[in-house]
Design a protein around this motif. Structure first.
Motif, mmCIF file in Angstrom:
data_model
loop_
_atom_site.group_PDB
_atom_site.id
_atom_site.type_symbol
_atom_site.label_atom_id
_atom_site.label_comp_id
_atom_site.label_asym_id
_atom_site.label_seq_id
_atom_site.Cartn_x
_atom_site.Cartn_y
_atom_site.Cartn_z
ATOM 1 N N ALA A 65 26.132 -59.361 11.225
ATOM 2 C CA ALA A 65 27.046 -60.450 10.892
ATOM 3 C C ALA A 65 27.899 -60.799 12.105
ATOM 4 O O ALA A 65 28.008 -60.039 13.059
ATOM 5 N N ALA A 66 28.497 -62.002 12.030
ATOM 6 C CA ALA A 66 29.379 -62.448 13.103
ATOM 7 C C ALA A 66 30.838 -62.477 12.673
ATOM 8 O O ALA A 66 31.713 -62.729 13.486
ATOM 9 N N ALA A 67 31.116 -62.198 11.394
ATOM 10 C CA ALA A 67 32.492 -62.233 10.899
ATOM 11 C C ALA A 67 33.222 -60.957 11.295
ATOM 12 O O ALA A 67 32.667 -59.858 11.194
ATOM 13 N N PRO A 68 34.476 -61.069 11.755
ATOM 14 C CA PRO A 68 35.208 -59.870 12.171
ATOM 15 C C PRO A 68 35.581 -58.975 11.001
ATOM 16 O O PRO A 68 35.786 -59.430 9.874
ATOM 17 N N VAL A 69 35.661 -57.680 11.277
ATOM 18 C CA VAL A 69 36.115 -56.692 10.305
ATOM 19 C C VAL A 69 37.631 -56.577 10.425
ATOM 20 O O VAL A 69 38.159 -56.425 11.519
ATOM 21 N N GLU A 70 38.335 -56.656 9.313
ATOM 22 C CA GLU A 70 39.794 -56.562 9.342
ATOM 23 C C GLU A 70 40.288 -55.140 9.118
ATOM 24 O O GLU A 70 41.363 -54.770 9.593
ATOM 25 N N ARG A 71 39.511 -54.349 8.404
ATOM 26 C CA ARG A 71 39.927 -52.980 8.128
ATOM 27 C C ARG A 71 38.702 -52.129 7.844
ATOM 28 O O ARG A 71 37.725 -52.594 7.260
ATOM 29 N N LEU A 72 38.750 -50.875 8.299
ATOM 30 C CA LEU A 72 37.665 -49.939 8.049
ATOM 31 C C LEU A 72 38.292 -48.635 7.591
ATOM 32 O O LEU A 72 39.150 -48.073 8.276
ATOM 33 N N ASP A 73 37.900 -48.182 6.425
ATOM 34 C CA ASP A 73 38.489 -46.963 5.876
ATOM 35 C C ASP A 73 37.495 -45.820 5.914
ATOM 36 O O ASP A 73 36.279 -46.016 5.860
ATOM 37 N N GLY A 74 38.025 -44.619 5.995
ATOM 38 C CA GLY A 74 37.195 -43.424 5.989
ATOM 39 C C GLY A 74 38.049 -42.208 5.728
ATOM 40 O O GLY A 74 39.262 -42.219 5.965
ATOM 41 N N ALA A 75 37.437 -41.150 5.291
ATOM 42 C CA ALA A 75 38.193 -39.956 4.923
ATOM 43 C C ALA A 75 38.653 -39.167 6.134
ATOM 44 O O ALA A 75 39.656 -38.452 6.075
ATOM 45 N N ALA A 76 37.923 -39.267 7.240
ATOM 46 C CA ALA A 76 38.259 -38.450 8.404
ATOM 47 C C ALA A 76 37.949 -39.231 9.670
ATOM 48 O O ALA A 76 37.143 -40.169 9.658
ATOM 49 N N PRO A 77 38.575 -38.877 10.805
ATOM 50 C CA PRO A 77 38.313 -39.581 12.067
ATOM 51 C C PRO A 77 36.836 -39.610 12.443
ATOM 52 O O PRO A 77 36.330 -40.638 12.902
ATOM 53 N N ALA A 78 36.132 -38.489 12.259
ATOM 54 C CA ALA A 78 34.713 -38.452 12.606
ATOM 55 C C ALA A 78 33.912 -39.445 11.755
ATOM 56 O O ALA A 78 32.977 -40.094 12.242
ATOM 57 N N THR A 79 34.300 -39.585 10.491
ATOM 58 C CA THR A 79 33.634 -40.547 9.605
ATOM 59 C C THR A 79 33.866 -41.964 10.085
ATOM 60 O O THR A 79 32.938 -42.789 10.124
ATOM 61 N N LEU A 80 35.096 -42.259 10.459
ATOM 62 C CA LEU A 80 35.416 -43.594 10.964
ATOM 63 C C LEU A 80 34.682 -43.875 12.265
ATOM 64 O O LEU A 80 34.179 -44.983 12.486
ATOM 65 N N ALA A 81 34.612 -42.883 13.139
ATOM 66 C CA ALA A 81 33.914 -43.063 14.406
ATOM 67 C C ALA A 81 32.448 -43.391 14.173
ATOM 68 O O ALA A 81 31.894 -44.320 14.786
ATOM 69 N N ASN A 82 31.808 -42.660 13.286
ATOM 70 C CA ASN A 82 30.398 -42.919 12.997
ATOM 71 C C ASN A 82 30.203 -44.261 12.303
ATOM 72 O O ASN A 82 29.199 -44.942 12.527
#
Length: 585
Positions: A65-82
């Protein structure tokens, strides 16, 4: 700094007030703060929230997609990184604090559009988009890292995490780091090898559709409808593809074509055809004049723009200012990403993948036609490489005009050079070419006028192109065949069917000839010579003998001169007054 600047203070062991600027650096504002992390950024820098304890600086888009992401949630930093690497793409540096582990995670996008230079003192680390910001707060000094210089000369174009400034390194594209106070753990999150061909392979038509989709998506995402761009339109295939993508996605650009004296440097016929087809205004300028290849360069983490391009760079900057552009966009990296190899590797790859058959015979013929070579010679070279092997060293070592005794024998580790056991040589060359293109993205003066955009090096385009077998890129006896097919109908046939390519050989030879007298004292009495890195006798002999335009040996002197100019720029910066903010600390 042109809207993509940031400075982050990472203090996972606790916040020492003395190491956090009392006021933001000029042009930046406080964008994030918690007990482990403080981030300042340009007001124009887009950000994406990463859970409650982090943010991504720069552009983040959903995959496909070309639409920007406004927020990304995850339980842990490693999860967010992946999640960033696997589910998103863009040009960003992400910082995620982990209060439970007293750590800060860093992730840099594979495209590398936002830099991440790092310095450390004790338990505190600083991360910045520009080395000038690290100097401004007194985190680093201008001093040459000579181990880097020796490696840079020996292994040309190999872009690694080391820099030429002492005590400064860089988080590499597609990589991450975990800061834990006095320790930093490096991690690799992404590699082109994850997308290399294996098992069922794409057909030619499917490959063309995939490449077209990826390029259009990248341009649509990286360029906002409100942006006013300067397109560096050389007239070649790669910049023409970017022009077609801009037109197809409704983005606005003025096209700039620079020519050099002589027919080989005049691509205006092709640039005009592309500009007319894409509905763009075309600005044409002649690049001519004396370039002093011995002038010191501005302070930079590494040698960047080739001095040979200084006049062209100034032309782009001037035109950009006149048109008040918000960005410079070009086809940089296209030859590399679109797998333009100068060897028989595509035929060898097909031999290893499919064995002897009709497909191999077609590929041998394609390679011969691309290079206008004898069919039997290509066949002999192909079967001569029947045994698969990994070259050693993995990156070609340069020795021209250098003192080999003072150079490293092997390149430093790079995660993109770690390959599977069944790696094909053409895919290896393809990936190495993409990696090499990252060494030529910085140091341009026009980047002080507006940001640079490299859509052909975006994550979607690289992933799409690396997945295509090397032999499809020469199908039908045409180099970059998949890319040509992908944009058939969006570009003039004149552009897609041409077999010639412009060049700067005569311009470079003339510029070198004008600099020969300058080169002798500059190189023989310079910093690199004093460090023992040069073969003084070989350089002196080269500069003393009569020079002819067809003598290409001088090309090996040019990167040495560029490195000498860079080194002198570092030494000059070392004598600058300490910034006021650093004196107050």
């Amino acid at each position: 700094m042109t809207g993509a600047a940031f400075l982050a203070v990472l203090h996972p062991a606790g916040r020492p007030e003395a190491d956090v600027p009392a006021t933001p650096p000029p042009g930046l504002e406080l964008r994030f703060e918690n007990p482990l992390l403080t981030v300042y950024a340009d007001a124009a820098m887009p950000t994406t929230a990463l859970g409650a304890n982090g943010l991504a600086l720069g552009s983040v888009f959903r995959k496909g997609a070309a639409a920007p992401v406004e927020r990304l949630d995850g339980a842990a930093p490693a999860t967010l990184a992946n999640s960033l690497i696997d589910r998103c793409w863009g040009d960003y540096v992400a910082l995620i604090a982990d209060p439970t582990g007293a750590a800060v995670h860093i992730v840099r996008a594979p495209s590398g559009g936002v830099h991440a230079y790092r310095a450390r003192r004790g338990p505190v680390a600083w991360l910045a988009s520009d080395i000038a910001l690290l100097r401004h707060i007194g985190a680093v000094r201008a001093a040459i890292h000579w181990t880097f210089v020796a490696h840079h000369l020996a292994f040309a174009h190999l872009h690694t995490g080391d820099t030429g400034i002492a005590d400064v390194d860089e988080v590499m594209p597609g990589s991450g780091a975990i800061e834990r106070g006095t320790r930093c753990d490096r991690i690799n999150l992404w590699s082109p090898w994850h997308f290399a061909p294996s098992g069922d392979r794409l057909s030619f038509d499917d490959s063309a559709r995939t490449v077209r989709t990826a390029v259009l998506q990248s341009v649509e995402a990286l360029v906002a409808p409100s942006d006013s761009l300067a397109l560096e339109l050389s007239g070649g295939l790669d910049s023409s593809i970017v022009a077609a993508a801009l037109a197809a996605t409704g983005r606005h650009a003025v096209a700039i074509n620079l020519s050099t004296p002589g027919p080989e440097g005049d691509e205006r016929l092709y640039a005009r055809a592309v500009a007319a087809r894409c509905g763009m205004t075309l600005v044409e300028k002649l690049v001519d004049g004396d370039i002093d290849l011995t002038a010191s360069a501005a302070l930079a983490p590494r040698p960047g723009m080739l001095a040979m391009l200084r006049l062209a760079d100034r032309q782009f900057a001037t035109i950009g200012e006149e048109h008040e552009v918000t960005g410079f966009i070009n086809g940089t990296g296209g030859d590399c990403v679109f797998c333009s190899l100068g060897t028989v590797a595509p035929a060898v790859d097909r031999l290893h993948a499919e064995g002897v058959g009709l497909g191999l015979l077609h590929s041998i013929g394609d390679v011969a036609e691309v290079h206008q070579a004898d069919l039997w010679k290509v066949a002999g070279l192909t079967f001569g490489k029947r045994r698969r092997h990994r070259p050693s060293p993995i990156w070609r070592r340069n020795g021209h005009f250098l003192n080999g005794d003072r150079l490293p024998d092997e390149p430093v580790d790079h995660p993109w050079l770690v390959e599977p056991d069944d790696a094909l040589g053409g895919t290896r060359a393809h990936i190495q070419a993409i990696l090499a293109s990252y060494a030529h993205l910085d140091g341009y003066g026009r980047q002080q006028v507006a940001r640079s955009i490299f859509p052909l090096l975006s994550q979607p385009v690289v992933e799409a192109c690396v997945a295509i077998p090397s032999w499809l890129w020469v199908a039908g006896g045409r180099d970059r065949a998949v890319a040509r097919a992908a944009f058939r109908g969006l570009l003039p046939d004149l552009t897609l069917d041409r077999r010639t390519k412009g060049g700067m050989e005569a311009f470079c030879a003339r510029t070198f000839a004008l600099n020969r007298d300058r080169f002798k004292p500059f190189l023989l009495d310079g910093l690199l010579a004093a460090a023992g890195l040069l073969d003084i006798a070989a350089i002196e002999a080269c500069l003393d003998r009569p020079f002819a335009n067809r003598d290409t040996l001088f090309y090996h002197l040019l990167p040495i001169a560029d490195t000498e100019a860079w080194a002198r720029g570092v030494v000059a910066a070392a004598s600058d007054p300490v910034p006021a903010m650093a004196r107050q600390r």
